[in-house]
Write a protein that holds these residues in place. Structure first.
Motif, PDB file in Angstrom:
ATOM      1  N   ARG A 147       0.848  -1.198   0.000  1.00  0.00           N
ATOM      2  CA  ARG A 147       0.000   0.000   0.000  1.00  0.00           C
ATOM      3  C   ARG A 147       0.884   1.249   0.000  1.00  0.00           C
ATOM      4  NH1 ARG A 147      -2.717  -3.840   3.041  1.00  0.00           N
ATOM      5  NH2 ARG A 147      -4.934  -4.108   2.553  1.00  0.00           N
ATOM      6  N   TYR A 148       1.753   1.342  -0.989  1.00  0.00           N
ATOM      7  CA  TYR A 148       2.673   2.465  -1.059  1.00  0.00           C
ATOM      8  C   TYR A 148       1.954   3.762  -1.389  1.00  0.00           C
ATOM      9  CZ  TYR A 148       2.321   0.759  -5.859  1.00  0.00           C
ATOM     10  OH  TYR A 148       1.839   0.300  -7.063  1.00  0.00           O
ATOM     11  N   LEU A 149       0.828   3.688  -2.137  1.00  0.00           N
ATOM     12  CA  LEU A 149       0.058   4.898  -2.416  1.00  0.00           C
ATOM     13  C   LEU A 149      -0.599   5.437  -1.153  1.00  0.00           C
ATOM     14  CD1 LEU A 149      -1.673   3.968  -5.810  1.00  0.00           C
ATOM     15  CD2 LEU A 149       0.283   5.472  -5.441  1.00  0.00           C
ATOM     16  N   LEU A 150      -1.089   4.545  -0.324  1.00  0.00           N
ATOM     17  CA  LEU A 150      -1.690   4.974   0.935  1.00  0.00           C
ATOM     18  C   LEU A 150      -0.652   5.612   1.852  1.00  0.00           C
ATOM     19  CD1 LEU A 150      -4.103   5.045   2.858  1.00  0.00           C
ATOM     20  CD2 LEU A 150      -3.522   2.720   3.565  1.00  0.00           C
ATOM     21  N   ILE A 151       0.567   5.087   1.848  1.00  0.00           N
ATOM     22  CA  ILE A 151       1.622   5.662   2.682  1.00  0.00           C
ATOM     23  C   ILE A 151       1.977   7.067   2.212  1.00  0.00           C
ATOM     24  CG2 ILE A 151       4.041   5.408   3.351  1.00  0.00           C
ATOM     25  CD1 ILE A 151       3.656   2.411   3.300  1.00  0.00           C
ATOM     26  N   SER A 152       2.046   7.262   0.910  1.00  0.00           N
ATOM     27  CA  SER A 152       2.400   8.585   0.387  1.00  0.00           C
ATOM     28  C   SER A 152       1.303   9.608   0.623  1.00  0.00           C
ATOM     29  CB  SER A 152       2.707   8.485  -1.113  1.00  0.00           C
ATOM     30  OG  SER A 152       1.557   8.020  -1.821  1.00  0.00           O
ATOM     31  N   GLU A 153       0.043   9.191   0.618  1.00  0.00           N
ATOM     32  CA  GLU A 153      -1.071  10.122   0.790  1.00  0.00           C
ATOM     33  C   GLU A 153      -1.361  10.402   2.263  1.00  0.00           C
ATOM     34  OE1 GLU A 153      -2.788  11.848  -1.406  1.00  0.00           O
ATOM     35  OE2 GLU A 153      -1.624  11.073  -3.085  1.00  0.00           O
ATOM     36  N   LYS A 154      -1.211   9.415   3.119  1.00  0.00           N
ATOM     37  CA  LYS A 154      -1.578   9.551   4.538  1.00  0.00           C
ATOM     38  C   LYS A 154      -0.367   9.311   5.437  1.00  0.00           C
ATOM     39  CE  LYS A 154      -5.953  10.315   3.833  1.00  0.00           C
ATOM     40  NZ  LYS A 154      -6.604  11.582   4.251  1.00  0.00           N
ATOM     41  N   LEU A 155       0.760   9.875   5.079  1.00  0.00           N
ATOM     42  CA  LEU A 155       1.976   9.640   5.849  1.00  0.00           C
ATOM     43  C   LEU A 155       1.883  10.249   7.248  1.00  0.00           C
ATOM     44  CD1 LEU A 155       4.864   8.604   6.037  1.00  0.00           C
ATOM     45  CD2 LEU A 155       5.635  10.733   4.978  1.00  0.00           C
ATOM     46  N   GLU A 156       1.396  11.477   7.345  1.00  0.00           N
ATOM     47  CA  GLU A 156       1.308  12.129   8.648  1.00  0.00           C
ATOM     48  C   GLU A 156       0.311  11.424   9.558  1.00  0.00           C
ATOM     49  OE1 GLU A 156       3.266  14.438   9.699  1.00  0.00           O
ATOM     50  OE2 GLU A 156       4.313  14.517   7.781  1.00  0.00           O
ATOM     51  N   GLU A 157      -0.782  10.936   8.991  1.00  0.00           N
ATOM     52  CA  GLU A 157      -1.755  10.201   9.802  1.00  0.00           C
ATOM     53  C   GLU A 157      -1.161   8.891  10.307  1.00  0.00           C
ATOM     54  OE1 GLU A 157      -2.355  11.769   7.126  1.00  0.00           O
ATOM     55  OE2 GLU A 157      -4.170  12.984   7.324  1.00  0.00           O
ATOM     56  N   ILE A 158      -0.385   8.221   9.447  1.00  0.00           N
ATOM     57  CA  ILE A 158       0.240   6.961   9.855  1.00  0.00           C
ATOM     58  C   ILE A 158       1.279   7.213  10.942  1.00  0.00           C
ATOM     59  CG2 ILE A 158       1.711   5.070   9.042  1.00  0.00           C
ATOM     60  CD1 ILE A 158       0.269   5.304   6.338  1.00  0.00           C
ATOM     61  N   LYS A 159       2.007   8.308  10.847  1.00  0.00           N
ATOM     62  CA  LYS A 159       3.012   8.632  11.852  1.00  0.00           C
ATOM     63  C   LYS A 159       2.396   9.019  13.193  1.00  0.00           C
ATOM     64  CE  LYS A 159       6.312  11.345  10.576  1.00  0.00           C
ATOM     65  NZ  LYS A 159       7.012  12.498   9.940  1.00  0.00           N
ATOM     66  N   SER A 160       1.113   9.355  13.197  1.00  0.00           N
ATOM     67  CA  SER A 160       0.467   9.740  14.456  1.00  0.00           C
ATOM     68  C   SER A 160       0.134   8.542  15.338  1.00  0.00           C
ATOM     69  CB  SER A 160      -0.818  10.528  14.164  1.00  0.00           C
ATOM     70  OG  SER A 160      -1.787   9.709  13.526  1.00  0.00           O
ATOM     71  N   PHE A 161       0.135   7.328  14.790  1.00  0.00           N
ATOM     72  CA  PHE A 161      -0.171   6.144  15.599  1.00  0.00           C
ATOM     73  C   PHE A 161       0.979   5.861  16.563  1.00  0.00           C
ATOM     74  CE2 PHE A 161      -2.745   5.097  11.729  1.00  0.00           C
ATOM     75  CZ  PHE A 161      -3.980   5.255  12.343  1.00  0.00           C
ATOM     76  N   ARG A 162       0.604   5.497  17.785  1.00  0.00           N
ATOM     77  CA  ARG A 162       1.599   5.244  18.824  1.00  0.00           C
ATOM     78  C   ARG A 162       1.413   3.849  19.407  1.00  0.00           C
ATOM     79  NH1 ARG A 162       2.351  10.679  22.532  1.00  0.00           N
ATOM     80  NH2 ARG A 162       2.697  12.165  20.832  1.00  0.00           N
ATOM     81  N   ASP A 163       2.486   3.364  20.009  1.00  0.00           N
ATOM     82  CA  ASP A 163       2.478   2.098  20.753  1.00  0.00           C
ATOM     83  C   ASP A 163       2.021   0.921  19.896  1.00  0.00           C
ATOM     84  OD1 ASP A 163       3.297   3.568  22.939  1.00  0.00           O
ATOM     85  OD2 ASP A 163       1.266   3.847  23.693  1.00  0.00           O
ATOM     86  N   LEU A 164       2.402   0.914  18.628  1.00  0.00           N
ATOM     87  CA  LEU A 164       2.100  -0.227  17.763  1.00  0.00           C
ATOM     88  C   LEU A 164       2.956  -1.420  18.176  1.00  0.00           C
ATOM     89  CD1 LEU A 164       1.970   1.453  14.228  1.00  0.00           C
ATOM     90  CD2 LEU A 164       0.033   0.595  15.537  1.00  0.00           C
ATOM     91  N   THR A 165       2.388  -2.608  18.079  1.00  0.00           N
ATOM     92  CA  THR A 165       3.144  -3.833  18.356  1.00  0.00           C
ATOM     93  C   THR A 165       3.499  -4.588  17.083  1.00  0.00           C
ATOM     94  OG1 THR A 165       1.073  -5.049  18.673  1.00  0.00           O
ATOM     95  CG2 THR A 165       2.109  -4.087  20.629  1.00  0.00           C
ATOM     96  N   CYS A 166       2.774  -4.368  16.003  1.00  0.00           N
ATOM     97  CA  CYS A 166       3.036  -5.045  14.728  1.00  0.00           C
ATOM     98  C   CYS A 166       2.896  -4.036  13.596  1.00  0.00           C
ATOM     99  CB  CYS A 166       2.070  -6.217  14.535  1.00  0.00           C
ATOM    100  SG  CYS A 166       2.308  -7.103  12.972  1.00  0.00           S
TER     101      CYS A 166
END
Length: 422
Positions: free
Chosen positions: A158-177
């Motif tokens: 999902r490289y397109l999703l990463i490029s479009e929503k990078l800041e939203e993805i970086k906002s997630f915390r305490d991920l285990t996987c």
């Protein structure tokens, strides 16, 4: 003292009552006198004739009125009659706050049960898909609830999703996987730099298969762990397969992950596989596996948490943005007229997965579980085990001496420049 009930017409005034000496008298308008008779029962009309009721839902903003749900719930009875009931005050307040979720100052200390319902209500209104306000609202939830918002994130291919929503993805915390397989990120991607931050120090399973990584990328990713003892120090499962630019030098960087239980380096550019295998076994205690391990089966990785549907909404929005437009129908019709076949778009797959794995073989490692046997051992077996252990200890000491001598060479000028950025 008299009371006059005002109405639209003079004929519909009704009786006139007068209180005199503590008694109520009715005035007869026809005779013009006062009679001490009890008033006749007459239906009381609260509104005048022709009065109508209309539910107005914020006429100033028609768009908001369409999106806003009604305050009444309409249902049908068994007889087929329409019945309506008012929504609860909790539902009304929840809907109002979810409509304005981006204006919340903080949710720290707010009950988790209510916060989950608030997140679901805002998610149903697609508040987190908005460019600016969605990110601000999502950050309020992640700051307060951490891995409850999202504990596992699968972004495989999902490289397109990463490029479009990078800041939203970086906002997630305490991920285990975190699964970033087949995304072609490269060494300089911002998301790989974010992996070294304290917000993702809880990651235990990291899948970086087919991401065009090299030794430089691994050096940057492991610098906080090697020197500052921060970053991905809790990593248990690491997948670096199908990255042909990773060599023996890059494998040396990942040996700082002392808690690793599973490692996959299939499809990498190793020159001396036997030496690397022995080095991995001696330093972090991982043994080469002859069969594929289930820990690297990507079918088991999925997105889990409150924001599971939010990630799906992001993906749908990205797919709709790249979907072919309707004005291309004429072009396809012309292609059919001239006998040309339409090009079918297939799902992008990891191209290096089969070729590189076959070339280098299966290089998956796991940590053996120590089994305690209560039955007595023979002296010969015990002696053989002791001799083997002594040999392993001697080799380990030699390896430690060699690494201690070269320890001052591990930190280059580039390493120190990189560490100064943290």
């Amino acid at each position: 003292m008299s009371c006059w009930l005002h109405s639209e017409s003079w004929l519909d005034t009704g009786p006139i009552y007068v209180r005199e000496n503590g008694k109520l008298h009715v005035v007869n308008q026809g005779a013009g006198g006062i009679h001490n008779v009890p008033p006749k029962a007459r239906p009381f009309r609260l509104f005048s004739r022709g009065f109508s009721v209309e539910l107005c839902m914020n006429r100033e903003d028609d768009r908001a009125r369409r999106q806003r749900t009604d305050h009444f719930i309409f249902t049908y009875t068994k007889e087929g009659n329409l019945r309506y009931s008012a929504k609860s005050l909790f539902s009304l307040v929840l809907g109002y706050i979810s409509d304005n979720v981006d204006h919340i100052d903080s949710l720290i200390g707010f009950p988790e049960q209510i916060a989950e319902k608030l997140f679901s209500a805002a998610e149903a209104r697609q508040k987190f898909t908005e460019p600016v306000t969605g990110l601000r609202a999502l950050q309020k939830f992640t700051e307060a609830y951490g891995n409850l918002v999202l504990c596992s994130l699968c972004l495989r291919n999902r490289y397109l999703l990463i490029s479009e929503k990078l800041e939203e993805i970086k906002s997630f915390r305490d991920l285990t996987c975190l699964d970033l397989s087949c995304c072609k990120l490269g060494d300089e991607h911002e998301l790989l730099e974010h992996l070294t931050k304290e917000a993702l120090s809880s990651v235990k399973r990291l899948l970086l298969k087919d991401n065009a990584l090299s030794d430089a990328g691994l050096r940057r990713m492991t610098a906080p762990v090697r020197v500052l003892k921060k970053g991905l120090e809790n990593l248990l499962v690491l997948d670096l397969s199908c990255n042909p630019k990773i060599t023996d030098v890059g494998i040396g960087y990942i040996l700082c992950f002392k808690k690793l239980n599973c490692l996959d380096i299939s499809g990498t550019g190793l020159k001396d596989v036997n030496a690397v295998t022995k080095r991995i076994q001696m330093q972090i205690g991982l043994v080469h596996s002859e069969v594929p391990l289930k820990e690297f089966d990507h079918s088991n990785c999925r997105t889990e948490g409150w924001a599971e549907q939010t990630v799906l909404q992001w993906e749908q929005a990205v797919m709709e943005a790249v979907k072919p437009q309707e004005d291309l129908r004429s072009r396809t019709a012309a292609q059919h007229f001239y006998g040309k076949t339409r090009r079918t778009e297939e799902a992008v797959k990891c191209k290096l997965e089969e070729t590189e794995t076959k070339a280098s073989g299966n290089l998956q490692f796991y940590k053996e579980k120590v089994q305690n046997y209560h039955s007595p051992l023979k002296k010969e077996v015990a002696g053989s085990h002791e001799s083997k252990n002594n040999k392993k200890r001697a080799l380990a000491e030699q390896e430690r001496e060699r690494t201690s001598k070269q320890k001052h060479l591990c930190l280059t000028v580039e390493d120190w420049d990189l560490l100064n950025t943290y």
